[in-house]
Design a protein around this motif. Structure first.
Motif, PDB file in Angstrom:
ATOM      1  N   ASN A   1       0.879  -1.000  -0.009  1.00 21.30           N
ATOM      2  CA  ASN A   1       0.186   0.069  -0.097  1.00 21.30           C
ATOM      3  C   ASN A   1       0.795   1.323  -0.115  1.00 21.30           C
ATOM      4  OD1 ASN A   1      -2.209  -1.526   0.114  1.00 21.30           O
ATOM      5  ND2 ASN A   1      -2.035  -1.464   2.408  1.00 21.30           N
ATOM      6  N   LYS A   2       0.530   2.123  -0.714  1.00 18.43           N
ATOM      7  CA  LYS A   2       1.248   3.568  -0.849  1.00 18.43           C
ATOM      8  C   LYS A   2       0.761   4.534   0.256  1.00 18.43           C
ATOM      9  CE  LYS A   2       2.365   3.180  -5.644  1.00 18.43           C
ATOM     10  NZ  LYS A   2       2.561   1.608  -5.536  1.00 18.43           N
ATOM     11  N   LEU A   3      -0.414   4.330   0.677  1.00 13.76           N
ATOM     12  CA  LEU A   3      -0.974   5.256   1.677  1.00 13.76           C
ATOM     13  C   LEU A   3      -1.960   4.269   2.721  1.00 13.76           C
ATOM     14  CD1 LEU A   3      -1.081   7.932   2.719  1.00 13.76           C
ATOM     15  CD2 LEU A   3      -2.682   8.481   1.146  1.00 13.76           C
ATOM     16  N   SER A   4      -1.864   4.509   3.864  1.00 19.20           N
ATOM     17  CA  SER A   4      -2.966   3.834   4.482  1.00 19.20           C
ATOM     18  C   SER A   4      -3.364   4.955   5.904  1.00 19.20           C
ATOM     19  CB  SER A   4      -2.507   2.579   4.992  1.00 19.20           C
ATOM     20  OG  SER A   4      -3.333   1.948   5.964  1.00 19.20           O
ATOM     21  N   VAL A   5      -4.849   4.598   5.975  1.00 14.89           N
ATOM     22  CA  VAL A   5      -5.296   5.564   7.023  1.00 14.89           C
ATOM     23  C   VAL A   5      -6.107   4.632   8.000  1.00 14.89           C
ATOM     24  CG1 VAL A   5      -6.693   7.359   7.756  1.00 14.89           C
ATOM     25  CG2 VAL A   5      -5.263   7.523   5.709  1.00 14.89           C
ATOM     26  N   ASP A   6      -5.923   4.463   9.023  1.00  9.95           N
ATOM     27  CA  ASP A   6      -6.293   3.716  10.276  1.00  9.95           C
ATOM     28  C   ASP A   6      -6.726   4.291  11.548  1.00  9.95           C
ATOM     29  OD1 ASP A   6      -6.710   0.764   8.900  1.00  9.95           O
ATOM     30  OD2 ASP A   6      -4.602   1.043   8.981  1.00  9.95           O
ATOM     31  N   ILE A   7      -7.607   3.467  12.240  1.00  8.09           N
ATOM     32  CA  ILE A   7      -7.910   3.938  13.615  1.00  8.09           C
ATOM     33  C   ILE A   7      -7.542   2.706  14.355  1.00  8.09           C
ATOM     34  CG2 ILE A   7      -9.757   4.504  15.498  1.00  8.09           C
ATOM     35  CD1 ILE A   7      -9.758   6.754  13.274  1.00  8.09           C
ATOM     36  N   TRP A   8      -6.497   3.074  15.317  1.00  8.73           N
ATOM     37  CA  TRP A   8      -5.943   2.008  16.231  1.00  8.73           C
ATOM     38  C   TRP A   8      -6.409   2.306  17.847  1.00  8.73           C
ATOM     39  CZ3 TRP A   8      -0.383   2.668  14.660  1.00  8.73           C
ATOM     40  CH2 TRP A   8      -0.106   2.238  13.369  1.00  8.73           C
ATOM     41  N   ASN A   9      -6.694   1.267  18.416  1.00  7.93           N
ATOM     42  CA  ASN A   9      -6.802   1.505  19.782  1.00  7.93           C
ATOM     43  C   ASN A   9      -5.650   0.813  20.544  1.00  7.93           C
ATOM     44  OD1 ASN A   9      -8.026   2.410  22.243  1.00  7.93           O
ATOM     45  ND2 ASN A   9      -8.719   0.147  22.795  1.00  7.93           N
ATOM     46  N   LEU A  10      -4.784   1.501  21.262  1.00  4.34           N
ATOM     47  CA  LEU A  10      -3.687   1.039  22.209  1.00  4.34           C
ATOM     48  C   LEU A  10      -3.803   0.673  23.282  1.00  4.34           C
ATOM     49  CD1 LEU A  10      -0.666   2.642  20.198  1.00  4.34           C
ATOM     50  CD2 LEU A  10      -1.571   0.471  19.897  1.00  4.34           C
ATOM     51  N   SER A  11      -3.743  -0.303  23.853  1.00  3.25           N
ATOM     52  CA  SER A  11      -3.993  -0.699  25.401  1.00  3.25           C
ATOM     53  C   SER A  11      -2.932  -1.670  26.001  1.00  3.25           C
ATOM     54  CB  SER A  11      -5.530  -1.162  25.919  1.00  3.25           C
ATOM     55  OG  SER A  11      -5.745  -2.407  25.247  1.00  3.25           O
ATOM     56  N   GLY A  12      -2.876  -1.861  27.221  1.00  4.96           N
ATOM     57  CA  GLY A  12      -1.944  -3.242  27.734  1.00  4.96           C
ATOM     58  C   GLY A  12      -1.916  -3.177  29.158  1.00  4.96           C
TER      59      GLY A  12
ATOM     60  N   GLY B   1       1.083  -4.551  32.080  1.00 10.86           N
ATOM     61  CA  GLY B   1       2.303  -5.240  32.311  1.00 10.86           C
ATOM     62  C   GLY B   1       3.108  -5.141  31.029  1.00 10.86           C
ATOM     63  N   ASN B   2       3.595  -6.213  30.465  1.00  6.80           N
ATOM     64  CA  ASN B   2       4.507  -6.129  29.272  1.00  6.80           C
ATOM     65  C   ASN B   2       3.889  -6.744  28.132  1.00  6.80           C
ATOM     66  OD1 ASN B   2       4.284  -8.968  29.945  1.00  6.80           O
ATOM     67  ND2 ASN B   2       6.301  -9.555  29.523  1.00  6.80           N
ATOM     68  N   VAL B   3       2.335  -6.428  28.063  1.00  4.05           N
ATOM     69  CA  VAL B   3       1.809  -6.808  26.892  1.00  4.05           C
ATOM     70  C   VAL B   3       0.871  -5.796  26.194  1.00  4.05           C
ATOM     71  CG1 VAL B   3      -0.376  -8.214  25.891  1.00  4.05           C
ATOM     72  CG2 VAL B   3       1.242  -9.196  27.627  1.00  4.05           C
ATOM     73  N   LEU B   4       1.493  -5.401  25.056  1.00  2.00           N
ATOM     74  CA  LEU B   4       0.820  -4.051  24.489  1.00  2.00           C
ATOM     75  C   LEU B   4      -0.259  -4.668  23.414  1.00  2.00           C
ATOM     76  CD1 LEU B   4       0.862  -1.181  23.392  1.00  2.00           C
ATOM     77  CD2 LEU B   4       2.367  -2.008  21.502  1.00  2.00           C
ATOM     78  N   ILE B   5      -1.550  -4.292  23.623  1.00  2.85           N
ATOM     79  CA  ILE B   5      -2.633  -4.733  22.624  1.00  2.85           C
ATOM     80  C   ILE B   5      -3.062  -3.669  21.708  1.00  2.85           C
ATOM     81  CG2 ILE B   5      -4.930  -5.501  22.793  1.00  2.85           C
ATOM     82  CD1 ILE B   5      -4.562  -6.429  25.586  1.00  2.85           C
ATOM     83  N   LEU B   6      -3.043  -4.035  20.414  1.00  2.00           N
ATOM     84  CA  LEU B   6      -3.546  -3.334  19.306  1.00  2.00           C
ATOM     85  C   LEU B   6      -4.804  -3.805  18.605  1.00  2.00           C
ATOM     86  CD1 LEU B   6      -2.662  -0.948  17.157  1.00  2.00           C
ATOM     87  CD2 LEU B   6      -1.439  -2.831  16.049  1.00  2.00           C
ATOM     88  N   GLU B   7      -5.605  -2.770  18.662  1.00  2.00           N
ATOM     89  CA  GLU B   7      -6.967  -3.314  17.821  1.00  2.00           C
ATOM     90  C   GLU B   7      -7.138  -2.226  16.748  1.00  2.00           C
ATOM     91  OE1 GLU B   7     -10.217  -4.665  20.698  1.00  2.00           O
ATOM     92  OE2 GLU B   7      -8.785  -3.355  22.096  1.00  2.00           O
ATOM     93  N   ASN B   8      -7.578  -2.675  15.506  1.00  2.00           N
ATOM     94  CA  ASN B   8      -7.844  -1.952  14.630  1.00  2.00           C
ATOM     95  C   ASN B   8      -9.441  -1.711  14.620  1.00  2.00           C
ATOM     96  OD1 ASN B   8      -8.498  -0.799  11.920  1.00  2.00           O
ATOM     97  ND2 ASN B   8      -6.573  -1.579  11.104  1.00  2.00           N
TER      98      ASN B   8
ATOM     99  N   ALA C   1      -9.371  -6.103  13.548  1.00  2.00           N
ATOM    100  CA  ALA C   1      -8.366  -7.149  13.851  1.00  2.00           C
ATOM    101  C   ALA C   1      -7.596  -6.835  15.123  1.00  2.00           C
ATOM    102  CB  ALA C   1      -7.372  -6.896  12.620  1.00  2.00           C
ATOM    103  N   LYS C   2      -6.994  -7.563  15.989  1.00  2.00           N
ATOM    104  CA  LYS C   2      -6.361  -7.348  17.119  1.00  2.00           C
ATOM    105  C   LYS C   2      -5.210  -8.220  17.391  1.00  2.00           C
ATOM    106  CE  LYS C   2      -7.848  -7.787  22.046  1.00  2.00           C
ATOM    107  NZ  LYS C   2      -8.837  -8.323  23.035  1.00  2.00           N
TER     108      LYS C   2
END
Length: 168
Positions: free
Chosen positions: A56-67, A69-76, A81-82
């Protein structure tokens, strides 16, 4: 193959993989900086590639970052997707506003094996993060490398909601 590329583009690029999985990665900090947690509008633009036709040349998304301890959770938020990343603490280098890790994923499709390597690096400045994501896809047949595609994205995120780094 194009859809494989913008898997995070922040690992956050793992987001295009619809299945949740815990990935292991190394990092330059002891914990994920709090300022990265929240909902982000994220844009990624291709800076360079040896095979620009497949990415992809260009991409736009909405991410939710949470976590925790030592775990980072990314949800689109757009794709549903998670992904979870297990952060492996490192000694030194923590400055409270840098998020840097590596992700490696192997997949087998028929007689081919694919290894995907991703190296995002972001710096937080208030409610904006900026940085780069380098993504490499290696294709193997009978354990012999037959292709290697590389792309580097410029990534910018603007916080939509969530606790600010400066509200500690």
């Amino acid at each position: 193959m194009k859809k494989i590329m913008f898997i995070l583009t922040i690992l956050i690029f793992n987001c295009l993989f619809a299945n949740a999985e815990t990935l292991k990665g190394g990092t330059v900090y002891d914990v994920v900086p709090k300022g990265f947690f929240g909902t982000w509008h994220v844009a990624s633009k291709m800076q360079s590639s040896n095979n620009p036709k497949i990415f992809n040349k260009l991409s736009v998304d909405i991410w939710n970052l949470s976590g925790m301890g030592n775990v980072l959770i990314l949800e689109n938020a757009l794709t549903g997707a998670k992904s979870s990343i297990q952060v492996q603490p490192n000694k030194g280098g923590y400055d409270g506003k840098t998020l840097k890790f590596q992700r490696v994923k192997e997949e087998k499709e028929g007689k081919y094996k694919y290894i995907q390597r991703e190296s995002p690096e972001f710096v937080l400045d208030g409610n904006v993060f900026r940085g780069y994501d380098t993504y490499i896809i290696e294709k193997y047949e009978d354990n012999k490398l037959i292709s290697k595609d590389v792309v580097k994205y410029i990534v910018i995120g603007q916080k939509i909601s969530g606790e600010s780094k400066f509200n500690d």
